[in-house]
Design an enzyme around this catalytic site. Structure first.
Site, PDB file in Angstrom:
ATOM      1  N   SER A   7      23.969  38.813  32.266  1.00 51.90           N
ATOM      2  CA  SER A   7      24.430  38.839  33.659  1.00 51.90           C
ATOM      3  C   SER A   7      23.235  38.995  34.598  1.00 51.90           C
ATOM      4  O   SER A   7      23.217  38.412  35.686  1.00 51.90           O
ATOM      5  CB  SER A   7      25.405  40.001  33.869  1.00 51.90           C
ATOM      6  OG  SER A   7      26.531  39.866  33.041  1.00 51.90           O
TER       7      SER A   7
ATOM      8  N   LYS B  10      25.387  51.946  37.864  1.00 56.60           N
ATOM      9  CA  LYS B  10      24.685  50.700  37.499  1.00 56.60           C
ATOM     10  C   LYS B  10      24.416  49.812  38.720  1.00 56.60           C
ATOM     11  O   LYS B  10      23.763  48.791  38.593  1.00 56.60           O
ATOM     12  CB  LYS B  10      25.497  49.928  36.457  1.00 56.60           C
ATOM     13  CG  LYS B  10      25.240  50.428  35.051  1.00 56.60           C
ATOM     14  CD  LYS B  10      25.379  49.298  34.054  1.00 56.60           C
ATOM     15  CE  LYS B  10      24.791  49.657  32.714  1.00 56.60           C
ATOM     16  NZ  LYS B  10      24.905  48.558  31.753  1.00 56.60           N
TER      17      LYS B  10
ATOM     18  N   HIS C 256      29.350  36.089  27.197  1.00 55.94           N
ATOM     19  CA  HIS C 256      30.511  36.970  27.016  1.00 55.94           C
ATOM     20  C   HIS C 256      31.722  36.159  26.535  1.00 55.94           C
ATOM     21  O   HIS C 256      32.467  36.577  25.660  1.00 55.94           O
ATOM     22  CB  HIS C 256      30.920  37.628  28.340  1.00 55.94           C
ATOM     23  CG  HIS C 256      29.910  38.566  28.922  1.00 55.94           C
ATOM     24  ND1 HIS C 256      29.434  38.444  30.207  1.00 55.94           N
ATOM     25  CD2 HIS C 256      29.295  39.654  28.413  1.00 55.94           C
ATOM     26  CE1 HIS C 256      28.579  39.412  30.460  1.00 55.94           C
ATOM     27  NE2 HIS C 256      28.467  40.163  29.385  1.00 55.94           N
TER      28      HIS C 256
ATOM     29  N   ARG D 167      22.407  40.249  20.867  1.00 58.75           N
ATOM     30  CA  ARG D 167      21.594  39.072  21.191  1.00 58.75           C
ATOM     31  C   ARG D 167      20.274  39.104  20.437  1.00 58.75           C
ATOM     32  O   ARG D 167      19.981  38.284  19.609  1.00 58.75           O
ATOM     33  CB  ARG D 167      21.311  39.006  22.691  1.00 58.75           C
ATOM     34  CG  ARG D 167      22.413  38.404  23.490  1.00 58.75           C
ATOM     35  CD  ARG D 167      22.316  38.765  24.925  1.00 58.75           C
ATOM     36  NE  ARG D 167      22.486  40.197  25.110  1.00 58.75           N
ATOM     37  CZ  ARG D 167      22.652  40.780  26.267  1.00 58.75           C
ATOM     38  NH1 ARG D 167      22.619  40.085  27.374  1.00 58.75           N
ATOM     39  NH2 ARG D 167      22.819  42.083  26.336  1.00 58.75           N
TER      40      ARG D 167
HETATM   41  P1  ADP Z   1      26.771  46.486  29.106  1.00 65.22           P
HETATM   42  O1  ADP Z   1      26.281  47.002  30.420  1.00 65.22           O
HETATM   43  O2  ADP Z   1      27.831  47.325  28.470  1.00 65.22           O
HETATM   44  O3  ADP Z   1      25.705  46.048  28.127  1.00 65.22           O
HETATM   45  P2  ADP Z   1      27.249  43.673  29.505  1.00 65.22           P
HETATM   46  O4  ADP Z   1      28.277  43.048  30.376  1.00 65.22           O
HETATM   47  O5  ADP Z   1      25.815  43.387  29.821  1.00 65.22           O
HETATM   48  O6  ADP Z   1      27.589  45.199  29.541  1.00 65.22           O
HETATM   49  O7  ADP Z   1      27.494  43.274  27.993  1.00 65.22           O
HETATM   50  C1  ADP Z   1      28.698  43.571  27.337  1.00 65.22           C
HETATM   51  C2  ADP Z   1      28.564  43.197  25.880  1.00 65.22           C
HETATM   52  O8  ADP Z   1      28.391  41.787  25.751  1.00 65.22           O
HETATM   53  C3  ADP Z   1      27.355  43.813  25.167  1.00 65.22           C
HETATM   54  O9  ADP Z   1      27.718  44.132  23.838  1.00 65.22           O
HETATM   55  C4  ADP Z   1      26.336  42.706  25.174  1.00 65.22           C
HETATM   56  O10 ADP Z   1      25.408  42.825  24.104  1.00 65.22           O
HETATM   57  C5  ADP Z   1      27.238  41.509  24.987  1.00 65.22           C
HETATM   58  N1  ADP Z   1      26.616  40.282  25.499  1.00 65.22           N
HETATM   59  C6  ADP Z   1      26.172  40.032  26.740  1.00 65.22           C
HETATM   60  N2  ADP Z   1      25.648  38.795  26.837  1.00 65.22           N
HETATM   61  C7  ADP Z   1      25.760  38.236  25.596  1.00 65.22           C
HETATM   62  C8  ADP Z   1      25.374  36.984  25.012  1.00 65.22           C
HETATM   63  N3  ADP Z   1      24.727  36.065  25.722  1.00 65.22           N
HETATM   64  N4  ADP Z   1      25.642  36.779  23.708  1.00 65.22           N
HETATM   65  C9  ADP Z   1      26.259  37.746  22.979  1.00 65.22           C
HETATM   66  N5  ADP Z   1      26.636  38.944  23.451  1.00 65.22           N
HETATM   67  C10 ADP Z   1      26.391  39.199  24.743  1.00 65.22           C
END
Ligand code: ADP
Length: 166
Positions: A132, A45, A21, A94
């Site tokens: 996460s 969630k 992130h 990703r």
């Molecule tokens: P959500 O539940 O909305 O997917 P996340 O916190 O898992 O929330 O992810 C928020 C955003 O960050 C999403 O667009 C996700 O694809 C992106 N994201 C999460 N981890 C990574 C990573 N390692 N590299 C690039 N983007 C990421």
């Protein structure tokens, strides 16, 4: 005439924030005047961290970035965008597996408000495996997450899991 300020929103669960992130946050903050990192308040969630805890961890991790703001929302994203006067949604991609869901979300948001544009940023290959959920899984079983999250997040994970185990 003054140029319109670009305000982008990076929405997500951030449960908790990872280096994946943060990589997106750093890169996006360079592209827009203001980047609002918005924690989605969605109890469905079943998050590990409360919205407040997630916001504190994001604050700590981004305090050196002056144009990054931390907020939360529980409304429809497009309504939230209006309330912030923001035109751009930032999301990270990703793997191909992210694509289908992101396309559905972006298309829905466009339908709801066609002035809002979703910008996708490719993951830094270094973090392409990082989520996460993976971080929580590793921390839960006492693995080391030092290379995956900032120190404050690591500490918060330890406290959370020790606490949960009691
Ligand atoms: P959500 O539940 O909305 O997917 P996340 O916190 O898992 O929330 O992810 C928020 C955003 O960050 C999403 O667009 C996700 O694809 C992106 N994201 C999460 N981890 C990574 C990573 N390692 N590299 C690039 N983007 C990421």
């Amino acid at each position: 005439m003054q140029k319109k300020q670009s305000i982008a929103v990076y929405p997500g669960s951030f449960d908790p924030v990872t280096y994946g992130h943060l990589d997106i946050i750093h890169r996006a903050a360079k592209q827009f005047d203001t980047l609002v990192v918005a924690v989605l308040n969605n109890a469905k969630k079943n998050p590990l961290f409360t919205v407040e805890e997630r916001k504190v961890l994001l604050h700590q991790a981004t305090r050196h970035l002056p144009n990054v703001e931390i907020d939360s929302f529980h409304d429809l994203l497009t309504n939230y965008m209006n309330s912030k006067n923001a035109q751009i949604i930032v999301r990270g991609l990703r793997a191909v597996s992210d694509f289908e869901f992101e396309l559905q979300m972006a298309s829905t948001n466009r339908k709801l408000n066609e002035d809002v544009e979703t910008f996708f940023m490719m993951t830094n290959p270094q973090y392409s495996y990082l989520s996460s959920s993976i971080v929580k899984e590793v921390a839960k079983y006492d693995g080391t997450v030092t290379d995956l999250v900032p120190k404050e997040v690591e500490k918060a994970l330890r406290e959370k899991y020790n606490y949960l185990q009691k």
